[in-house]
Design an enzyme around this catalytic site. Structure first.
Site, mmCIF file in Angstrom:
data_model
loop_
_atom_site.group_PDB
_atom_site.id
_atom_site.type_symbol
_atom_site.label_atom_id
_atom_site.label_comp_id
_atom_site.label_asym_id
_atom_site.label_seq_id
_atom_site.Cartn_x
_atom_site.Cartn_y
_atom_site.Cartn_z
ATOM 1 N N LYS A 1 39.517 21.939 1.420
ATOM 2 C CA LYS A 1 37.805 21.696 1.312
ATOM 3 C C LYS A 1 37.181 23.038 0.141
ATOM 4 C CE LYS A 1 37.138 23.786 5.273
ATOM 5 N NZ LYS A 1 38.552 24.420 6.144
ATOM 6 N N ARG B 1 44.773 29.684 13.101
ATOM 7 C CA ARG B 1 43.811 28.850 12.223
ATOM 8 C C ARG B 1 43.427 27.007 12.803
ATOM 9 N NH1 ARG B 1 44.984 30.722 6.869
ATOM 10 N NH2 ARG B 1 43.680 29.513 6.378
ATOM 11 N N ARG C 1 50.387 28.834 -0.227
ATOM 12 C CA ARG C 1 48.987 29.809 -0.734
ATOM 13 C C ARG C 1 49.075 31.136 -0.318
ATOM 14 N NH1 ARG C 1 43.099 28.110 1.642
ATOM 15 N NH2 ARG C 1 43.306 29.036 3.529
ATOM 16 N N ARG D 1 31.437 25.426 12.716
ATOM 17 C CA ARG D 1 32.678 25.504 13.077
ATOM 18 C C ARG D 1 33.230 25.241 14.134
ATOM 19 N NH1 ARG D 1 35.071 28.035 8.946
ATOM 20 N NH2 ARG D 1 37.533 28.371 8.736
ATOM 21 N N ARG E 1 46.886 35.174 0.721
ATOM 22 C CA ARG E 1 45.966 35.449 1.968
ATOM 23 C C ARG E 1 46.707 36.554 3.081
ATOM 24 N NH1 ARG E 1 41.644 30.672 2.231
ATOM 25 N NH2 ARG E 1 42.264 31.608 4.526
HETATM 26 P P1 ADP Z 1 40.452 28.277 5.787
HETATM 27 O O1 ADP Z 1 39.300 26.513 5.870
HETATM 28 O O2 ADP Z 1 41.262 28.375 5.138
HETATM 29 O O3 ADP Z 1 40.407 27.857 7.827
HETATM 30 P P2 ADP Z 1 38.140 29.495 5.797
HETATM 31 O O4 ADP Z 1 38.015 30.300 4.207
HETATM 32 O O5 ADP Z 1 37.076 28.844 5.856
HETATM 33 O O6 ADP Z 1 39.221 29.390 5.400
HETATM 34 O O7 ADP Z 1 37.823 30.697 7.185
HETATM 35 C C1 ADP Z 1 37.948 31.803 6.538
HETATM 36 C C2 ADP Z 1 38.258 32.868 8.186
HETATM 37 O O8 ADP Z 1 36.530 33.054 8.213
HETATM 38 C C3 ADP Z 1 38.795 31.912 9.618
HETATM 39 O O9 ADP Z 1 39.932 31.615 9.887
HETATM 40 C C4 ADP Z 1 37.365 32.849 10.783
HETATM 41 O O10 ADP Z 1 37.669 33.550 11.467
HETATM 42 C C5 ADP Z 1 36.399 33.151 9.532
HETATM 43 N N1 ADP Z 1 35.396 31.859 9.448
HETATM 44 C C6 ADP Z 1 34.666 31.311 7.939
HETATM 45 N N2 ADP Z 1 33.258 30.547 8.439
HETATM 46 C C7 ADP Z 1 33.499 30.802 9.681
HETATM 47 C C8 ADP Z 1 32.435 30.493 10.545
HETATM 48 N N3 ADP Z 1 31.762 29.583 10.489
HETATM 49 N N4 ADP Z 1 32.246 30.893 12.109
HETATM 50 C C9 ADP Z 1 33.479 31.384 11.603
HETATM 51 N N5 ADP Z 1 34.347 32.087 11.230
HETATM 52 C C10 ADP Z 1 34.638 31.931 10.228
#
Ligand code: ADP
Length: 192
Positions: free
Chosen positions: A15, A144, A127, A90, A133
Site C-alpha cells: 500500500k 498484524r 522488509r 482500519r 522496522r
Molecule cells: P502495515 O500496513 O504494514 O500494517 P502501517 O504503517 O499502516 O503498517 O501501520 C503500522 C502500525 O501503525 C499498525 O500496526 C498500527 O499499530 C498503527 N496504525 C496505523 N494506522 C492505524 C489506524 N488507522 N488505526 C489504528 N492504528 C493504526
C-alpha cells in the site's frame, strides 16, 4: 475537489509504495497513518509515547487518537483538493468517524490491494531484514495479519453497502505492473 480515495489491504500488500505513486499521479496528498504514527514515535510527541508499545505489538492504536490525528491532517489546505488515505480507516468505527467528520469530503472509492497470506509473511520478513522496522518480527507480523482479518477486512463489505465502491486489484507482480493495474482499475471505474 479532486479524488478522495482509500487504500485498503493487509500489511505487506504494498500500500505505501503504490499509494505514494498514485497520489503523485493524481496530484493529491498521500496521507499514511502508519507514517504519521511512526513520525510521532520518532519525535517523542505525546501521541507517539502512547502509540509506541501498541504498534510494536501489532495492535491498533486507539480510534480516538487516530481519528483526531487524521481529522487534523485532512483539515490542512492541501487536502481540500482531495486525498489518498493509506492505513485509515482500519475498522468500521474509524470508517464511521471519517464519514461523519468529512460530509461532502467523504471518500468516493476504495482500492483493495489483494495479496495472499504466504506472500505477505515472506515480504514482511524480508522488509524486517532490510529496514529493521520493529513491528516486522514474525510474532508481530502474525498479530498484524490477524488484526487485519478481524478489524479491517470487514470494510471490504462495509463500503459497498454504503455506496462506496471497492476496486480490488491483484497486488502480486512488479511495482510497475501493480501500478498499471491500479491506474487501469480507476480509469474503468470512471467510465462506469
Ligand atoms: P502495515 O500496513 O504494514 O500494517 P502501517 O504503517 O499502516 O503498517 O501501520 C503500522 C502500525 O501503525 C499498525 O500496526 C498500527 O499499530 C498503527 N496504525 C496505523 N494506522 C492505524 C489506524 N488507522 N488505526 C489504528 N492504528 C493504526
Amino acid at each position: 475537489m479532486g479524488r478522495r480515495i482509500l487504500f485498503l489491504g493487509p500489511p505487506g500488500a504494498g500500500k505505501g509504495t503504490q499509494a505514494t505513486m498514485l497520489a503523485r499521479a493524481l496530484g493529491v496528498p498521500h496521507i499514511s497513518t502508519g507514517d504519521m504514527l511512526r513520525a510521532a514515535v520518532a519525535t517523542g510527541t505525546e501521541l507517539g509515547r502512547k502509540a509506541e508499545a501498541i504498534m510494536a505489538a501489532g495492535d491498533l492504536v486507539p480510534d480516538d487518537l487516530v481519528v483526531a490525528m487524521v481529522a487534523e491532517r485532512l483539515a490542512a489546505a492541501d487536502a481540500a483538493c482531495g486525498y489518498l488515505l493509506d492505513g485509515f480507516p482500519r475498522n468500521v468505527a474509524q470508517a464511521d468517524a471519517l464519514a461523519s467528520k468529512m460530509g461532502d469530503g467523504a471518500p468516493e472509492l476504495a482500492m483493495l490491494l489483494d495479496v495472499d497470506e504466504e506472500e505477505l509473511v515472506a515480504r514482511l520478513l524480508n522488509r524486517a531484514r532490510e529496514f529493521g522496522r520493529t513491528d516486522d518480527n514474525e510474532q508481530t507480523i502474525r498479530r498484524r495479519l490477524h488484526v487485519y482479518q478481524e478489524e479491517t477486512e470487514p470494510l471490504v463489505g462495509f463500503y459497498p453497502s454504503r455506496g462506496v465502491p471497492v476496486l480490488t486489484v491483484d497486488g502480486i507482480g512488479s511495482i510497475d505492473t501493480v501500478f498499471g493495474r491500479l491506474v487501469l482499475a480507476l480509469a474503468q471505474a470512471d467510465q462506469e
